[in-house]
Design a protein around this motif. Structure first.
Motif, short mmCIF file in Angstrom:
data_model
loop_
_atom_site.label_atom_id
_atom_site.label_comp_id
_atom_site.label_asym_id
_atom_site.label_seq_id
_atom_site.Cartn_x
_atom_site.Cartn_y
_atom_site.Cartn_z
N GLU A 112 0.84 -1.21 0.00
CA GLU A 112 0.00 0.00 0.00
C GLU A 112 0.87 1.25 0.00
N GLU A 113 1.94 1.21 0.78
CA GLU A 113 2.83 2.37 0.84
C GLU A 113 3.51 2.60 -0.50
N GLN A 114 3.85 1.53 -1.21
CA GLN A 114 4.47 1.68 -2.52
C GLN A 114 3.51 2.36 -3.50
N LYS A 125 2.04 13.28 1.68
CA LYS A 125 3.21 12.48 2.06
C LYS A 125 3.79 12.99 3.37
N GLU A 126 3.82 14.31 3.53
CA GLU A 126 4.38 14.91 4.73
C GLU A 126 3.56 14.53 5.97
N THR A 127 2.25 14.57 5.85
CA THR A 127 1.39 14.21 6.97
C THR A 127 1.59 12.75 7.35
N TYR A 128 1.60 11.86 6.35
CA TYR A 128 1.79 10.44 6.63
C TYR A 128 3.17 10.18 7.22
N SER A 129 4.19 10.84 6.66
CA SER A 129 5.56 10.67 7.17
C SER A 129 5.64 11.09 8.64
#
Length: 119
Positions: free
Chosen positions: A10-12, A72-76
């Motif tokens: 999923e991350e990919q 991406k920033e929020t998930y990171s």
């Protein structure tokens, strides 16, 4: 937004969607290295990501155009916070010490980071 995590697959797919910003299934498939996964596999992952509220879509005729609902920033940030909480007793100091001990981060890198933060 939910506090759900992503599997490696999923991350990919999310990495590719973040890169594209929006795209059709064929666009996402094109970014995979050879051997490319089957279309049905990626389609299933996209359905799961929609259920987890990571991905939204717009209908264009018979095709779906997918787009990320989380940056991406929020998930990171959430991933980093979870990693530090679960593996380093909630201490970023312990996490950085670990990186230095394992030679993943040099003391020079740390000093440069501190200078950046002081600006």
């Amino acid at each position: 937004m939910t506090a759900k995590t992503l599997t490696k697959a999923e991350e990919q797919v999310m990495q590719y969607l973040w890169e594209l910003e929006k795209g059709f299934l064929k666009d996402i498939l094109e970014l995979f290295p050879e051997p490319k996964p089957h279309t049905n596999t990626v389609s299933t992952i996209l359905k799961i990501l929609m259920e987890k509220e990571f991905v939204g879509f717009k209908v264009h005729g018979r095709q779906h155009e997918y787009f990320p609902l989380i940056s991406k920033e929020t998930y990171s940030g959430k991933s980093m916070k979870s990693l530090v909480k679960n593996y380093f007793e909630g201490s970023y100091r312990n996490a950085v010490s670990f990186l230095i001990e394992k030679n993943e981060m040099s003391v020079e890198d740390l000093e440069m980071l501190l200078k950046e933060l002081k600006k």
